[in-house]
Design a protein around this motif. Structure first.
Motif, mmCIF file in Angstrom:
data_model
loop_
_atom_site.group_PDB
_atom_site.id
_atom_site.type_symbol
_atom_site.label_atom_id
_atom_site.label_comp_id
_atom_site.label_asym_id
_atom_site.label_seq_id
_atom_site.Cartn_x
_atom_site.Cartn_y
_atom_site.Cartn_z
ATOM 1 N N GLU A 65 69.212 22.373 18.963
ATOM 2 C CA GLU A 65 69.626 22.432 20.364
ATOM 3 C C GLU A 65 68.842 23.462 21.166
ATOM 4 O O GLU A 65 68.585 23.286 22.366
ATOM 5 N N ASP A 66 68.432 24.548 20.517
ATOM 6 C CA ASP A 66 67.697 25.602 21.212
ATOM 7 C C ASP A 66 66.351 25.128 21.734
ATOM 8 O O ASP A 66 65.787 25.734 22.648
ATOM 9 N N SER A 67 65.801 24.057 21.168
ATOM 10 C CA SER A 67 64.526 23.538 21.669
ATOM 11 C C SER A 67 64.689 22.985 23.081
ATOM 12 O O SER A 67 63.794 23.136 23.923
ATOM 13 N N VAL A 68 65.820 22.331 23.361
ATOM 14 C CA VAL A 68 66.107 21.837 24.708
ATOM 15 C C VAL A 68 66.413 23.011 25.631
ATOM 16 O O VAL A 68 65.961 23.056 26.784
ATOM 17 N N HIS A 69 67.161 23.971 25.147
ATOM 18 C CA HIS A 69 67.485 25.169 25.922
ATOM 19 C C HIS A 69 66.202 25.906 26.335
ATOM 20 O O HIS A 69 66.092 26.414 27.458
ATOM 21 N N ALA A 70 65.219 25.956 25.441
ATOM 22 C CA ALA A 70 64.001 26.724 25.688
ATOM 23 C C ALA A 70 62.997 25.984 26.555
ATOM 24 O O ALA A 70 62.286 26.621 27.357
ATOM 25 N N ALA A 71 62.910 24.653 26.422
ATOM 26 C CA ALA A 71 61.801 23.943 27.064
ATOM 27 C C ALA A 71 62.182 22.659 27.776
ATOM 28 O O ALA A 71 61.314 22.042 28.411
ATOM 29 N N GLY A 72 63.417 22.203 27.685
ATOM 30 C CA GLY A 72 63.807 20.958 28.341
ATOM 31 C C GLY A 72 63.623 19.747 27.433
ATOM 32 O O GLY A 72 63.011 19.839 26.368
ATOM 33 N N PRO A 73 64.137 18.585 27.866
ATOM 34 C CA PRO A 73 64.144 17.387 27.007
ATOM 35 C C PRO A 73 62.757 16.901 26.596
ATOM 36 O O PRO A 73 62.534 16.582 25.420
ATOM 37 N N LEU A 74 61.811 16.807 27.534
ATOM 38 C CA LEU A 74 60.516 16.220 27.216
ATOM 39 C C LEU A 74 59.775 17.013 26.148
ATOM 40 O O LEU A 74 59.303 16.450 25.156
ATOM 41 N N LEU A 75 59.670 18.329 26.325
ATOM 42 C CA LEU A 75 58.953 19.143 25.356
ATOM 43 C C LEU A 75 59.690 19.192 24.016
ATOM 44 O O LEU A 75 59.052 19.269 22.959
ATOM 45 N N ALA A 76 61.021 19.134 24.058
ATOM 46 C CA ALA A 76 61.787 19.127 22.808
ATOM 47 C C ALA A 76 61.484 17.856 22.014
ATOM 48 O O ALA A 76 61.216 17.912 20.804
ATOM 49 N N LEU A 77 61.513 16.708 22.684
ATOM 50 C CA LEU A 77 61.237 15.437 22.006
ATOM 51 C C LEU A 77 59.784 15.376 21.520
ATOM 52 O O LEU A 77 59.525 14.959 20.381
ATOM 53 N N LEU A 78 58.853 15.795 22.375
ATOM 54 C CA LEU A 78 57.449 15.800 21.966
ATOM 55 C C LEU A 78 57.212 16.760 20.806
ATOM 56 O O LEU A 78 56.427 16.466 19.897
ATOM 57 N N GLY A 79 57.907 17.888 20.829
ATOM 58 C CA GLY A 79 57.741 18.883 19.774
ATOM 59 C C GLY A 79 58.087 18.324 18.405
ATOM 60 O O GLY A 79 57.342 18.535 17.435
ATOM 61 N N PHE A 80 59.197 17.583 18.324
ATOM 62 C CA PHE A 80 59.619 17.056 17.024
ATOM 63 C C PHE A 80 58.862 15.786 16.630
ATOM 64 O O PHE A 80 59.042 15.288 15.513
ATOM 65 N N LEU A 81 57.998 15.281 17.529
ATOM 66 C CA LEU A 81 57.087 14.194 17.160
ATOM 67 C C LEU A 81 55.703 14.715 16.797
ATOM 68 O O LEU A 81 55.083 14.246 15.844
ATOM 69 N N VAL A 82 55.207 15.704 17.546
ATOM 70 C CA VAL A 82 53.846 16.209 17.361
ATOM 71 C C VAL A 82 53.779 17.279 16.286
ATOM 72 O O VAL A 82 52.845 17.307 15.472
ATOM 73 N N VAL A 120 71.367 16.585 31.636
ATOM 74 C CA VAL A 120 70.922 17.721 30.833
ATOM 75 C C VAL A 120 71.134 19.022 31.600
ATOM 76 O O VAL A 120 70.559 19.229 32.669
ATOM 77 N N ASP A 121 71.963 19.881 31.056
ATOM 78 C CA ASP A 121 72.120 21.256 31.531
ATOM 79 C C ASP A 121 71.586 22.160 30.433
ATOM 80 O O ASP A 121 72.246 22.387 29.412
ATOM 81 N N ARG A 122 70.383 22.676 30.614
ATOM 82 C CA ARG A 122 69.711 23.423 29.555
ATOM 83 C C ARG A 122 70.512 24.626 29.073
ATOM 84 O O ARG A 122 70.419 25.015 27.905
ATOM 85 N N GLU A 123 71.284 25.219 29.938
ATOM 86 C CA GLU A 123 72.059 26.402 29.555
ATOM 87 C C GLU A 123 73.111 26.079 28.495
ATOM 88 O O GLU A 123 73.526 26.953 27.735
ATOM 89 N N LEU A 124 73.559 24.834 28.463
ATOM 90 C CA LEU A 124 74.582 24.433 27.494
ATOM 91 C C LEU A 124 74.000 24.108 26.119
ATOM 92 O O LEU A 124 74.730 24.065 25.132
#
Length: 532
Positions: free
Chosen positions: A107-124, A324-328
């Motif tokens: 969950e902290d990946s979304v908190h830190a960078a938002g949905p797009l970078l979180a999804l790309l991060g776990f693919l790349v 998406v509320d990144r703080e949550l």
């Protein structure tokens, strides 16, 4: 009957070659005594002590290079035959829990960078880090199919001093990592049992949980493996259900949300790194695996798919089905998403799955850590008592040391644990990459039952992206974490000569297990196979 793994009192001096043996200054005494063969010669008139071979088949993750495993004379290990070896399915889930355990903590990946970078991060990120690490583990783990894993690789390439440093850093990072799981287990339960939030009840609960899970490791690795299978299925199922429930509510535009000016790169990279590393940990159990030259690469391949899918699809459902509320998006937020999508019953299921997942990660990590200490003792790097096995075949002293470390470090915060273990783990991985390339260059003809289909230049290039990533992770570490981790490294640098002094004074007994064998750098069988 002697305890399994108990080393002989009549072991030769490691510096004296056996009668009639070949010698090589390029091969340290810590190199495996197992001979790998690429050309099998057979005839009907040979004696019964003639080496026998077991031909391997190609594996899903790479190529089989024609190597065969040779058993010399009567050199079977009846003591190990008393215990069941780990098969493919339990090994897949042991790797799953060594690396992941499910999407808890992403969950902290979304908190830190938002949905797009979180999804790309776990693919790349798997292509930059996980796949190279898993491939190296498959090649080196089948080249040295024994307990000790990466310690043996580094010792074989760089000598026993650096092998010990590798063992110290990786064991310490593993124990630090394991200190996290009893804490997280209680964090998921404290919403239902508020008393577990702090104070004496929490301390007692951490101690009790650690003791119960430690006892499970004591009872045997096959038990741990099948427990991992059951816990894994239980942990994954609620996210499958949540994924189906989320389908009607998905809005793909939510997956594209990104703000590059508001990214916590340190938290983002540490979260990805922590959730996608430790593929090499399973190598310390290679001696306990049934036919490791076939089983290990196959298990790594399927575990890689399971881990990546186990992260990506829950993130896809959670970020696409709700605004998406990144703080949550912090630890435990998936249980809130489950309640909003499916109701209270799904929330409780995911909370229970999270708690069980932390148990699975604890027992898998402790198994790896304790068998690593056993493997180091069998190579004379640690006192002989570390090689003692319980009547269940488990490394009793290694388990006790690992459990003690977990209890002592359980006071650290989640962020400190992740950062400290990542820092030490990075140092260990640098040594692994060097050992991998050096063994490719130093012993190109040595038999590798599983071999990554690249040459020397390709093996170097494969290590470049993860090495750059290691540099970035180290550079982003806080000063506090860097100082504490460097202090731990310095302790290891002086510990090895200290143990050598203890051995010289005969205050403690050190010995090399007679069950180990030697790496044949030619890849061919010779009449005299004892390289020391």
């Amino acid at each position: 009957m002697a305890a399994v793994g108990e080393v002989s009192d009549e072991i030769k001096d490691a510096g004296q070659p056996a009668s009639g043996s070949l010698t090589s200054q390029n091969l340290p005494a810590s190199v495996s005594e197992t001979i790998f063969d690429q050309q099998t010669q057979s005839s009907e008139g040979e004696e019964k002590s003639r080496p026998t071979t077991n031909t391997l088949v190609p594996t899903a993750m790479g190529q089989y290079d024609g190597a065969e495993y040779v058993t010399i004379g009567e050199a079977h290990t009846p003591r190990m035959d008393n215990f069941k070896k780990v098969s493919v399915l339990p090994l897949i889930f042991l790797i799953f829990y060594e690396v992941s355990g499910g999407p808890f903590g992403v969950e902290d990946s979304v908190h830190a960078a938002g949905p797009l970078l979180a999804l790309l991060g776990f693919l790349v990120f798997p292509f930059i880090w996980s796949i190279p690490e898993a491939l190296i583990t498959a090649e080196m783990g089948t080249m040295f199919p024994e307990n000790g894993g990466y310690v043996v690789w580094v010792a074989s390439a760089l000598g026993p001093y650096w092998g010990f440093q590798q063992g110290w850093m990786k064991w310490l990072s593993g124990v630090i990592d394991n200190a996290l799981y009893p804490v997280l287990f209680l964090d998921y339960l404290k919403s239902g049992i508020p008393a577990l939030g702090g104070g004496l009840p929490r301390v007692i609960a951490v101690l009790a949980l650690t003791l119960v899970l430690t006892y499970m490791n004591y009872r045997g690795l096959t038990i741990v493996g099948w427990v991992a299978v059951l816990l894994g299925v239980f942990s994954i199922l609620p996210f499958v259900v949540m994924g189906f429930i989320s389908i009607p509510k998905l809005e793909p535009s939510r997956w594209l949300e990104v703000n590059l000016h508001d990214v916590d790169w340190n938290l983002y990279l540490n979260t990805l790194f922590w959730n996608l590393n430790y593929w090499d940990s399973i190598s310390t159990l290679a001696g306990e695996v049934e036919n490791p030259k076939k089983t290990l690469p196959k298990a790594l391949f399927y575990a890689l798919i399971l881990v990546v899918c186990g992260y990506f699809f829950p993130l896809l459902a959670g970020t696409g089905a709700l605004p998406v509320d990144r703080e949550l998006w912090t630890d435990g937020y998936f249980s809130d998403i489950a309640k909003m999508l499916g109701g209270v019953w799904l929330r409780w299921w995911i909370q229970a799955a999270a708690a069980m997942s932390n148990m699975g990660m604890f027992v898998a990590e402790m198994s790896s850590d304790s068998f690593q200490l056993l493997g180091m003792a069998e190579r004379g790097m640690l006192p002989e008592f570390f090689a003692k096995r319980s009547r269940h075949g488990t490394p009793l002293v290694g388990i006790l040391f690992s459990a003690s470390g977990v209890i002592l470090l359980s006071w650290l915060s989640f962020q400190e644990i992740v950062a400290a273990e990542n820092f030490l783990y990075c140092f260990g991985m640098i040594l692994e990459f060097i050992a991998f390339v050096r063994l490719r260059m130093k012993y190109p003809a040595a038999s590798r039952p599983y071999k990554i289909p690249v040459g020397t230049v390709g093996s170097i290039l494969m290590c470049v992206p993860p090495t750059i990533l290691i540099g970035v992770v180290l550079a982003l570490s806080s000063l506090k974490v860097a100082l504490v981790s460097l202090a731990a490294v310095v302790i290891g640098l002086v510990m090895h000569p200290g143990l050598k002094y203890v051995e010289k004074k005969r205050w403690l007994k050190f010995s090399i297990s007679p069950d180990l064998a030697v790496l044949d750098p030619s890849g061919h069988e010779s009449a005299d196979t004892s390289l020391r």
